[in-house]
Write a protein that holds these residues in place. Structure first.
Motif, PDB file in Angstrom:
ATOM      1  N   LEU A   2      46.119 -51.446   9.248  1.00  0.00           N
ATOM      2  CA  LEU A   2      46.392 -51.110  10.511  1.00  0.00           C
ATOM      3  C   LEU A   2      45.597 -49.525  10.522  1.00  0.00           C
ATOM      4  CD1 LEU A   2      50.112 -51.550  11.310  1.00  0.00           C
ATOM      5  CD2 LEU A   2      47.937 -52.661  11.945  1.00  0.00           C
ATOM      6  N   ALA A   3      45.460 -48.762   9.468  1.00  0.00           N
ATOM      7  CA  ALA A   3      44.702 -47.369   9.631  1.00  0.00           C
ATOM      8  C   ALA A   3      43.514 -47.546  10.185  1.00  0.00           C
ATOM      9  CB  ALA A   3      44.595 -46.895   7.983  1.00  0.00           C
ATOM     10  N   VAL A   4      42.738 -48.818   9.606  1.00  0.00           N
ATOM     11  CA  VAL A   4      41.603 -49.213  10.248  1.00  0.00           C
ATOM     12  C   VAL A   4      41.371 -49.576  11.800  1.00  0.00           C
ATOM     13  CG1 VAL A   4      39.417 -50.641   9.868  1.00  0.00           C
ATOM     14  CG2 VAL A   4      40.529 -49.925   7.783  1.00  0.00           C
ATOM     15  N   GLU A   5      42.649 -50.259  12.081  1.00  0.00           N
ATOM     16  CA  GLU A   5      42.910 -50.709  13.459  1.00  0.00           C
ATOM     17  C   GLU A   5      43.228 -49.486  14.179  1.00  0.00           C
ATOM     18  OE1 GLU A   5      42.902 -54.037  14.620  1.00  0.00           O
ATOM     19  OE2 GLU A   5      41.801 -54.440  12.392  1.00  0.00           O
ATOM     20  N   VAL A   6      43.525 -48.546  13.740  1.00  0.00           N
ATOM     21  CA  VAL A   6      43.889 -47.118  14.598  1.00  0.00           C
ATOM     22  C   VAL A   6      42.544 -46.599  14.899  1.00  0.00           C
ATOM     23  CG1 VAL A   6      44.886 -44.880  14.600  1.00  0.00           C
ATOM     24  CG2 VAL A   6      46.256 -46.875  13.902  1.00  0.00           C
ATOM     25  N   GLU A   7      41.795 -46.449  13.762  1.00  0.00           N
ATOM     26  CA  GLU A   7      40.589 -45.732  13.874  1.00  0.00           C
ATOM     27  C   GLU A   7      39.329 -46.668  14.919  1.00  0.00           C
ATOM     28  OE1 GLU A   7      38.634 -45.804   9.970  1.00  0.00           O
ATOM     29  OE2 GLU A   7      40.018 -44.165   9.126  1.00  0.00           O
ATOM     30  N   GLN A   8      39.612 -47.962  15.136  1.00  0.00           N
ATOM     31  CA  GLN A   8      38.828 -48.729  15.843  1.00  0.00           C
ATOM     32  C   GLN A   8      39.459 -48.822  17.344  1.00  0.00           C
ATOM     33  OE1 GLN A   8      37.920 -52.315  13.815  1.00  0.00           O
ATOM     34  NE2 GLN A   8      36.539 -51.152  12.231  1.00  0.00           N
ATOM     35  N   GLY A   9      40.821 -48.015  17.676  1.00  0.00           N
ATOM     36  CA  GLY A   9      41.398 -47.938  18.709  1.00  0.00           C
ATOM     37  C   GLY A   9      41.878 -49.472  19.286  1.00  0.00           C
ATOM     38  N   ARG A  10      42.557 -50.318  18.157  1.00  0.00           N
ATOM     39  CA  ARG A  10      43.113 -51.292  18.657  1.00  0.00           C
ATOM     40  C   ARG A  10      44.629 -51.245  18.020  1.00  0.00           C
ATOM     41  NH1 ARG A  10      38.507 -53.890  16.372  1.00  0.00           N
ATOM     42  NH2 ARG A  10      39.306 -53.902  14.081  1.00  0.00           N
ATOM     43  N   PHE A  11      45.167 -50.357  17.829  1.00  0.00           N
ATOM     44  CA  PHE A  11      46.502 -49.915  17.239  1.00  0.00           C
ATOM     45  C   PHE A  11      46.557 -48.615  17.528  1.00  0.00           C
ATOM     46  CE2 PHE A  11      50.439 -50.060  15.317  1.00  0.00           C
ATOM     47  CZ  PHE A  11      50.748 -51.275  15.332  1.00  0.00           C
ATOM     48  N   ARG A  12      47.976 -48.216  18.212  1.00  0.00           N
ATOM     49  CA  ARG A  12      48.219 -46.964  18.467  1.00  0.00           C
ATOM     50  C   ARG A  12      48.709 -46.159  17.215  1.00  0.00           C
ATOM     51  NH1 ARG A  12      50.541 -45.815  24.050  1.00  0.00           N
ATOM     52  NH2 ARG A  12      51.408 -43.884  23.120  1.00  0.00           N
ATOM     53  N   ALA A  13      47.787 -45.002  17.264  1.00  0.00           N
ATOM     54  CA  ALA A  13      48.382 -44.041  16.017  1.00  0.00           C
ATOM     55  C   ALA A  13      49.651 -43.744  16.015  1.00  0.00           C
ATOM     56  CB  ALA A  13      47.239 -42.849  16.101  1.00  0.00           C
ATOM     57  N   ASP A  14      50.160 -43.265  17.153  1.00  0.00           N
ATOM     58  CA  ASP A  14      51.603 -42.915  17.136  1.00  0.00           C
ATOM     59  C   ASP A  14      52.633 -44.003  16.514  1.00  0.00           C
ATOM     60  OD1 ASP A  14      51.177 -44.320  19.438  1.00  0.00           O
ATOM     61  OD2 ASP A  14      51.933 -42.857  20.638  1.00  0.00           O
ATOM     62  N   LEU A  15      52.559 -45.127  17.111  1.00  0.00           N
ATOM     63  CA  LEU A  15      53.002 -46.265  16.594  1.00  0.00           C
ATOM     64  C   LEU A  15      52.957 -46.646  15.127  1.00  0.00           C
ATOM     65  CD1 LEU A  15      55.138 -48.527  17.130  1.00  0.00           C
ATOM     66  CD2 LEU A  15      53.231 -49.942  18.024  1.00  0.00           C
ATOM     67  N   TYR A  16      51.614 -46.588  14.582  1.00  0.00           N
ATOM     68  CA  TYR A  16      51.482 -46.593  13.339  1.00  0.00           C
ATOM     69  C   TYR A  16      52.101 -45.678  12.317  1.00  0.00           C
ATOM     70  CZ  TYR A  16      48.799 -46.563   9.055  1.00  0.00           C
ATOM     71  OH  TYR A  16      48.513 -46.443   7.473  1.00  0.00           O
ATOM     72  N   HIS A  17      52.290 -44.494  12.632  1.00  0.00           N
ATOM     73  CA  HIS A  17      52.987 -43.343  12.078  1.00  0.00           C
ATOM     74  C   HIS A  17      54.337 -43.482  12.009  1.00  0.00           C
ATOM     75  CE1 HIS A  17      49.207 -41.432  10.789  1.00  0.00           C
ATOM     76  NE2 HIS A  17      48.746 -41.278  12.111  1.00  0.00           N
ATOM     77  N   ARG A  18      54.883 -44.091  13.298  1.00  0.00           N
ATOM     78  CA  ARG A  18      56.301 -44.215  13.406  1.00  0.00           C
ATOM     79  C   ARG A  18      56.733 -45.578  12.335  1.00  0.00           C
ATOM     80  NH1 ARG A  18      60.209 -41.100  15.514  1.00  0.00           N
ATOM     81  NH2 ARG A  18      59.118 -39.677  17.035  1.00  0.00           N
ATOM     82  N   LEU A  19      55.980 -46.609  12.325  1.00  0.00           N
ATOM     83  CA  LEU A  19      56.316 -47.682  11.491  1.00  0.00           C
ATOM     84  C   LEU A  19      56.319 -47.488  10.357  1.00  0.00           C
ATOM     85  CD1 LEU A  19      54.456 -50.490  13.486  1.00  0.00           C
ATOM     86  CD2 LEU A  19      56.857 -50.113  13.291  1.00  0.00           C
ATOM     87  N   SER A  20      55.140 -46.723   9.843  1.00  0.00           N
ATOM     88  CA  SER A  20      54.937 -46.398   8.297  1.00  0.00           C
ATOM     89  C   SER A  20      55.705 -45.192   7.668  1.00  0.00           C
ATOM     90  CB  SER A  20      53.496 -46.507   8.058  1.00  0.00           C
ATOM     91  OG  SER A  20      52.803 -45.202   8.811  1.00  0.00           O
ATOM     92  N   VAL A  21      56.927 -45.117   8.174  1.00  0.00           N
ATOM     93  CA  VAL A  21      57.589 -43.969   7.383  1.00  0.00           C
ATOM     94  C   VAL A  21      57.631 -43.983   5.939  1.00  0.00           C
ATOM     95  CG1 VAL A  21      59.888 -42.767   7.331  1.00  0.00           C
ATOM     96  CG2 VAL A  21      59.062 -43.652   9.678  1.00  0.00           C
ATOM     97  N   TYR A  22      57.790 -45.366   5.614  1.00  0.00           N
ATOM     98  CA  TYR A  22      57.681 -45.809   4.063  1.00  0.00           C
ATOM     99  C   TYR A  22      56.948 -46.838   3.915  1.00  0.00           C
ATOM    100  CZ  TYR A  22      58.727 -45.621  -0.706  1.00  0.00           C
ATOM    101  OH  TYR A  22      58.644 -45.420  -2.163  1.00  0.00           O
ATOM    102  N   PRO A  23      55.511 -47.076   3.744  1.00  0.00           N
ATOM    103  CA  PRO A  23      54.715 -47.979   3.762  1.00  0.00           C
ATOM    104  C   PRO A  23      54.844 -48.857   2.261  1.00  0.00           C
ATOM    105  CG  PRO A  23      53.582 -46.225   3.344  1.00  0.00           C
ATOM    106  CD  PRO A  23      54.742 -45.768   3.620  1.00  0.00           C
ATOM    107  N   LEU A  24      54.955 -50.225   2.290  1.00  0.00           N
ATOM    108  CA  LEU A  24      54.856 -50.892   0.986  1.00  0.00           C
ATOM    109  C   LEU A  24      53.878 -51.850   1.102  1.00  0.00           C
ATOM    110  CD1 LEU A  24      58.742 -51.998   0.653  1.00  0.00           C
ATOM    111  CD2 LEU A  24      57.679 -50.290  -0.377  1.00  0.00           C
TER     112      LEU A  24
END
Length: 523
Positions: free
Chosen positions: A338-360
């Motif tokens: 998803l970090a790559v998806e964010v960089e390429q504009g296919r996933f919202r950065a704010d949603l990514y950071h909200r989801l990955s409070v604790y990534p596994l």
């Protein structure tokens, strides 16, 4: 009694608010009616199609509750049901009485008596009937119609409330059953235990234990087939929400036009085809956990609405202006980076950071040294039960091949390989103990990458003229020789690195023509 006092009517109104259970509610209604109107019997009946079903009664034999009165077969009931006002029957009315022989204060056919019926209406629809009988003729004649209308309205409200509560309870039970089914499906799908004691798996288990008790949003990343769903279920079952719903949503399987409705629900008429209200997955999961699998597939337009659900625990049902609050923990999974998806504009950065409070990060099977034999044993036993076999085992050389394979499809591929191999082995077996061998696995030999070199002197080129068994044996011979070289000829260490028993390794080596000695040197 010629008139009902205001105090009696007020008492009736107040008393009806004191109980929520249907039986208590109806009993209070009849007791209050008898207190307000002098009568020997009173019955509350519910309209069910062409019948009247007694719900509560006083003054009649109890067996009356088991009767279902056909409206058309009883002229008095028919007359009441066809009216919109109280019906008072004359004392000498010749119409047969449906309660003949049922009145407690009189045995046999009823003599001249007073009889009255009140149609109970809700939204101009007949929902029931209230009947009153007295052995004193004409006792109901002088009661003002206004008083009877009030009693009828209160009785209708009582019955209608009970009916609505039953309907709500029925819907609630249905929703609970739906949630229970969704939760059960989510919990039992693909097993229910994290198998493995490799270093990377122990690290993952420790992280799950740390984060499960919190309400943090979790983003589970990993290749397809590594067991991300199982990690999500484990988090839920070890959380404080374990007794609440776990609702599974496969974001990749939802049509783009219906994703918002599926997640948040819709009201009737919200769009073409919305012929009824629909409860969304977030509402079903309230109080529990929602597992959003393949979240990387969500369109950007839906991602913004999902962000509000994470930030404020608020959702907006499609076609509804108001906002609803939910109490949901979000666990998401993706095989994308998803970090790559964010960089390429296919996933919202704010949603990514909200989801990955604790990534596994769930490790690939090829990274889980030593876990393959444990997983193989688990799936072998699972397959044995599914196929109804007495005993199912695997040969040492077959297990060695499983351990050496690269597993691009990860744990899911391992399970499928064993399932197929068990069927083949059962077809070949003439013994009570079915053994999975090399030929049953039908695995394509892995290609060695730069990160997994094998000594050039020990490398074996794939000969297209050799069959699968010969190529497998060549690979096994090469692998064993390499491991022995890595461990300076120590058979115990080599066996441990291959995750096989030393005795089994010795037997396999002898069959492959490898000299079993204290030390093996590679030329």
């Amino acid at each position: 009694m010629s008139e009902i006092s205001s105090a009696a009517l007020i008492a009736l109104a107040l008393d009806l608010t004191q109980s929520l259970a249907d039986k208590d509610r109806f009993d209070r209604l009849l007791s209050t009616v008898r207190h307000a109107v002098d009568c020997d019997a009173v019955v509350l009946l519910h309209v069910q199609g062409e019948q009247l079903k007694p719900l509560a009664l006083q003054g009649l034999a109890k067996e009356t509750l088991g009767r279902r009165f056909e409206i058309g077969a009883h002229p008095r009931f028919l007359q009441i049901c066809q009216s919109t006002e109280p019906v008072r029957f004359a004392a000498d009315c010749g119409l047969p009485d449906p309660y003949d022989g049922l009145l407690l204060v009189h045995d046999g056919d009823l003599p001249v008596h007073a009889c009255m019926g009140l149609p109970l209406l809700a939204n101009d629809q007949l929902i029931g009937v209230l009947t009153l009988d007295s052995m004193v003729p004409n006792v109901f004649d002088d009661i003002p119609k206004r008083s009877l209308d009030i009693i009828a309205a209160m009785s209708a409200a009582t019955l209608n409330t009970a009916m609505m509560l039953q309907e709500l309870e029925s819907h609630s039970q249905h929703s609970q059953q739906v949630v229970a089914e969704l939760t059960h499906e989510a919990l039992v799908k693909d097993g229910g235990e994290l198998i493995g004691d490799s270093e990377v798996m122990l690290k993952l288990k420790n992280e799950i234990d740390m984060v499960a008790g919190s309400d943090y949003s979790i983003l589970i990343e990993g290749d397809t087939g590594v067991g991300k769903e199982l990690v999500a279920r484990t988090i839920h079952t070890r959380s404080s929400r374990r007794d609440a719903p776990l609702v599974y949503v496969n974001c990749a399987a939802l049509p783009e036009t219906l994703i918002e409705s599926e997640l948040f629900g819709h009201v009737k008429g919200a769009f073409t085809g919305a012929d009824r209200d629909r409860v969304g997955k977030f509402s079903l999961a309230s109080g529990g956990t929602i597992f959003l699998d393949e979240i990387g597939e969500l369109p950007l337009a839906v991602q913004s609405k999902l962000l509000r659900a994470l930030q404020n625990q608020e959702i907006q049902v499609v076609g509804k202006d108001s906002i609803e609050h939910v109490d949901v923990r979000i666990v998401a999974a993706t095989n994308r980076q998803l970090a790559v998806e964010v960089e390429q504009g296919r996933f919202r950065a704010d949603l990514y950071h909200r989801l990955s409070v604790y990534p596994l990060q769930v490790p690939a099977l090829r990274e889980r040294g030593g876990d393959i034999s444990l997983l193989a044993g688990y799936f072998i036993e699972l397959t044995r039960r599914k196929l109804g076999m007495g005993q199912l085992a695997i040969t040492a050389d077959a297990l060695a091949l499983l351990s050496a394979y690269d597993w691009p499809g990860n744990v899911r591929e391992l399970e499928h390989v064993i399932s197929r191999a068990a069927l083949r082995a059962r077809g070949d077996s003439r013994s009570d103990i079915v053994r999975i061998g090399l030929t049953h696995l039908a695995l394509t030999m892995p290609q060695q990458s730069d990160t997994q070199p094998i000594a050039a002197s020990a490398a074996v080129a794939v000969d297209t003229q050799l069959n699968l068994k010969q190529q497998t044996e060549a690979f096994q011979r090469q692998l064993i020789m390499q491991k022995l070289a890595d461990h300076q000829g120590n058979w115990s260490a080599a066996a441990k690195s291959l995750n096989v028993d030393r005795a089994n390794l010795n037997r396999l080596a002898k069959r492959l023509g490898i000299q079993v000695s204290k030390r093996v040197e590679l030329n």
